[in-house]
Design a protein around this motif. Structure first.
Motif, PDB file in Angstrom:
ATOM      1  N   UNK A 103       0.825  -1.210   0.000  1.00  0.00           N
ATOM      2  CA  UNK A 103       0.000   0.000   0.000  1.00  0.00           C
ATOM      3  C   UNK A 103       0.857   1.257   0.000  1.00  0.00           C
ATOM      4  N   UNK A 104       1.938   1.247   0.777  1.00  0.00           N
ATOM      5  CA  UNK A 104       2.848   2.396   0.797  1.00  0.00           C
ATOM      6  C   UNK A 104       3.494   2.582  -0.574  1.00  0.00           C
ATOM      7  N   UNK A 105       3.834   1.475  -1.211  1.00  0.00           N
ATOM      8  CA  UNK A 105       4.431   1.563  -2.539  1.00  0.00           C
ATOM      9  C   UNK A 105       3.433   2.129  -3.547  1.00  0.00           C
ATOM     10  N   UNK A 106       2.194   1.659  -3.490  1.00  0.00           N
ATOM     11  CA  UNK A 106       1.166   2.196  -4.387  1.00  0.00           C
ATOM     12  C   UNK A 106       0.963   3.693  -4.145  1.00  0.00           C
ATOM     13  N   UNK A 107       0.928   4.076  -2.867  1.00  0.00           N
ATOM     14  CA  UNK A 107       0.740   5.497  -2.532  1.00  0.00           C
ATOM     15  C   UNK A 107       1.890   6.335  -3.084  1.00  0.00           C
ATOM     16  N   UNK A 108       3.118   5.812  -2.948  1.00  0.00           N
ATOM     17  CA  UNK A 108       4.287   6.531  -3.458  1.00  0.00           C
ATOM     18  C   UNK A 108       4.227   6.656  -4.975  1.00  0.00           C
ATOM     19  N   UNK A 109       3.800   5.588  -5.655  1.00  0.00           N
ATOM     20  CA  UNK A 109       3.711   5.623  -7.112  1.00  0.00           C
ATOM     21  C   UNK A 109       2.616   6.592  -7.575  1.00  0.00           C
ATOM     22  N   UNK A 110       1.485   6.577  -6.861  1.00  0.00           N
ATOM     23  CA  UNK A 110       0.382   7.471  -7.251  1.00  0.00           C
ATOM     24  C   UNK A 110       0.779   8.936  -7.120  1.00  0.00           C
ATOM     25  N   UNK A 151      -2.384   4.230 -12.961  1.00  0.00           N
ATOM     26  CA  UNK A 151      -3.184   4.809 -11.872  1.00  0.00           C
ATOM     27  C   UNK A 151      -4.395   3.923 -11.597  1.00  0.00           C
ATOM     28  N   UNK A 152      -5.033   3.461 -12.668  1.00  0.00           N
ATOM     29  CA  UNK A 152      -6.193   2.580 -12.497  1.00  0.00           C
ATOM     30  C   UNK A 152      -5.791   1.291 -11.777  1.00  0.00           C
ATOM     31  N   UNK A 169      12.628   9.387   8.271  1.00  0.00           N
ATOM     32  CA  UNK A 169      12.997  10.054   7.023  1.00  0.00           C
ATOM     33  C   UNK A 169      11.984   9.821   5.905  1.00  0.00           C
ATOM     34  N   UNK A 170      11.203   8.763   6.007  1.00  0.00           N
ATOM     35  CA  UNK A 170      10.213   8.443   4.977  1.00  0.00           C
ATOM     36  C   UNK A 170       8.994   9.352   5.152  1.00  0.00           C
ATOM     37  N   UNK A 171       8.644  10.157   4.130  1.00  0.00           N
ATOM     38  CA  UNK A 171       7.503  11.080   4.269  1.00  0.00           C
ATOM     39  C   UNK A 171       6.183  10.366   4.547  1.00  0.00           C
ATOM     40  N   UNK A 172       6.002   9.162   4.004  1.00  0.00           N
ATOM     41  CA  UNK A 172       4.762   8.428   4.263  1.00  0.00           C
ATOM     42  C   UNK A 172       4.661   8.028   5.725  1.00  0.00           C
ATOM     43  N   UNK A 204       1.784  13.369   2.979  1.00  0.00           N
ATOM     44  CA  UNK A 204       1.171  12.379   2.095  1.00  0.00           C
ATOM     45  C   UNK A 204      -0.201  12.890   1.665  1.00  0.00           C
ATOM     46  N   UNK A 205      -0.266  13.568   0.535  1.00  0.00           N
ATOM     47  CA  UNK A 205      -1.541  14.139   0.079  1.00  0.00           C
ATOM     48  C   UNK A 205      -2.626  13.090  -0.171  1.00  0.00           C
ATOM     49  N   UNK A 206      -2.255  11.821  -0.298  1.00  0.00           N
ATOM     50  CA  UNK A 206      -3.233  10.756  -0.533  1.00  0.00           C
ATOM     51  C   UNK A 206      -3.595  10.018   0.744  1.00  0.00           C
ATOM     52  N   UNK A 207      -3.357  10.648   1.886  1.00  0.00           N
ATOM     53  CA  UNK A 207      -3.584   9.982   3.171  1.00  0.00           C
ATOM     54  C   UNK A 207      -5.043  10.149   3.581  1.00  0.00           C
ATOM     55  N   UNK A 208      -5.892   9.242   3.124  1.00  0.00           N
ATOM     56  CA  UNK A 208      -7.323   9.349   3.374  1.00  0.00           C
ATOM     57  C   UNK A 208      -7.704   9.340   4.835  1.00  0.00           C
ATOM     58  N   UNK A 209      -6.958   8.597   5.655  1.00  0.00           N
ATOM     59  CA  UNK A 209      -7.296   8.505   7.077  1.00  0.00           C
ATOM     60  C   UNK A 209      -7.191   9.870   7.764  1.00  0.00           C
TER      61      UNK A 209
END
Length: 441
Positions: A176-183, A197-198, A308-311, A344-349
């Motif tokens: 999930x972290x990898x997908x978030x980073x790629x997105x 993206x899909x 150090x990891x932004x996620x 993390x702009x995609x952080x829905x939580x």
């Protein structure tokens, strides 16, 4: 001398004949392979089957494509279970290193779907797939495998159940972290990017469903009453084992066992065995529980600075926001959640947390029913953003969206207030946001 010459000539003749025979066999295999592919592509299924059977009998290790195409032919076109099973088994035999986890998992799926294998046979395949790479297994198969592990070990070896749960979720969270980073890196300016993206979105949504499903299964046995004696028994043998300590602390934290003395022992041992952002965060909770608020805040900040990891920084900020919420510090919690989003702009939580902060202020942020119910509109906006940016929590976000929509002001309440649907309305008190008037009906 003549005898030696004769033997040498005979040997060379035999080798030559054998080599020629091997060459002929290879040529025949390649011919049948090409015919098979052509018939498969043209959907001449009966002709393709003839060549496939030849390949399975005589050219088993020629190409993995024999099994990839053959599987589709057997399962979807001919619906021949005996042939399908043979293809799976020969592929695993002759190409054991070609994506074996997925192949074992797919074989289990086929047996399950068509009721062709016993429970033990299916479980053995899933166990093999899991031992190779859990992330290559389908979501449903992870459920089936974990259910099998739980049923077999919940009484005799609950630690096995917990370890399996933790292993699965750790691998899922990595993906999930990898997908978030790629997105975050992709824009929709090319067809290729849109496809990626899909794919990332669909996969994130499927993986995001795993945690809730597995947690429902494990909740029966993962109680404080069961965890405490288990960890007390194994503590001495694992008090320097950082992986064991991290999992034990996390499990007790998730099950709200923080008031148990064993939790404090585990958290302290984890911080000593593995000084890290994660262990410092757990230990900060112990300091806070013991009344050392400033020490806890300093420890959390130390944990954040080490990361150090932004996620992961985003996750720490969200933890800080949740802590602030629990103390009733709503504005501070929102600020911290927004900081999490900045990492993390995609952080829905984080968006969902902000929405829940707004929802909790319904009765204090309005003078009448209309104003109070309009707070749900601003909470709704946060849930909708969460669903849009983070597919891994789409099902959770959907529940919030339905709840918030149901609590918007009715058309009658809007009319009585003298407002209009679509007009701008600013929420009072600490929220201070403007939103469009919307109705629940």
């Amino acid at each position: 001398m003549k005898k030696i010459t004769f033997l040498l000539a005979a040997t060379l003749l035999f080798i030559s004949a054998k080599t020629n025979g091997q060459d002929d066999a290879k040529i025949e295999c390649q011919k049948n392979y090409n015919l098979f592919k052509g018939d498969y592509t043209s959907k001449k299924n009966d002709d393709a089957l003839v060549n496939l059977n030849y390949l399975l009998d005589n050219c088993q290790d020629l190409s993995v494509s024999i099994y990839q195409l053959g599987s589709t032919l057997a399962e979807k076109r001919l619906k021949d279970p005996a042939l399908a099973k043979r293809i799976y088994e020969q592929r695993l035999q002759y190409f054991p290193k070609k994506n074996p986890a997925k192949v074992h998992s797919d074989y289990a799926t086929y047996l399950l779907k068509n009721k062709l294998g016993s429970e033990e046979e299916v479980f053995a395949l899933l166990e093999k797939a899991y031992s190779i790479d859990p992330t290559k297994m389908g979501v449903k198969n992870l459920y089936v495998y974990f259910q099998g592990v739980t049923d077999r070990n919940k009484d005799a070896n609950p630690q096995k159940v917990f370890d399996t749960y933790d292993d699965v979720l750790e691998n899922v969270n990595k993906k999930l972290d990898n997908y978030a980073a790629q997105l975050r890196k992709l824009s929709v300016d090319t067809v290729k990017n849109k496809k990626k993206i899909y794919a990332y979105t669909v996969n994130s949504k499927a993986l995001g469903q795993i945690e809730g499903g597995l947690d429902n299964m494990i909740s029966e046995i993962a109680t404080c009453e069961r965890l405490v004696p288990l960890y007390e028994r194994d503590f001495e043998a694992n008090k320097t084992n950082s992986v064991w300590l991290r999992r034990a602390v996390s499990r007790m934290f998730q099950k709200e066992c923080q008031d148990e003395p064993m939790y404090e022992r585990l958290a302290q041992a984890y911080a000593e065995a593995a000084p890290s952002p994660d262990s410092y965060t757990f230990y900060a909770g112990i300091l806070e529980k013991n009344g050392d608020d400033s020490g806890a805040a300093a420890m959390r900040e130390k944990a954040f600075q080490l990361e150090t990891d932004p996620l992961k920084k985003a996750k720490y900020k969200l933890k800080f926001a949740q802590a602030a919420k629990s103390k009733g510090q709503l504005s501070k919690a929102r600020s911290l959640a927004r900081e999490a989003i900045s990492f993390n702009p995609n952080y829905g939580r984080a968006y969902l947390l902000i929405g829940s902060l707004y929802q909790s202020s319904v009765n204090s942020c309005g003078d009448d029913e209309f104003e109070k119910r309009m707070v749900y509109a601003v909470a709704l906006r946060q849930a909708q953003i969460a669903a849009r940016v983070d597919p891994s929590i789409s099902s959770t976000a959907s529940r919030y969206i339905r709840s918030y929509k149901a609590n918007l002001p009715s058309k009658k309440v809007i009319f009585t207030k003298g407002a209009q649907v679509g007009a701008s309305h600013t929420i009072k008190c600490w929220i201070g946001e403007t939103v469009k008037v919307a109705s629940s009906d």
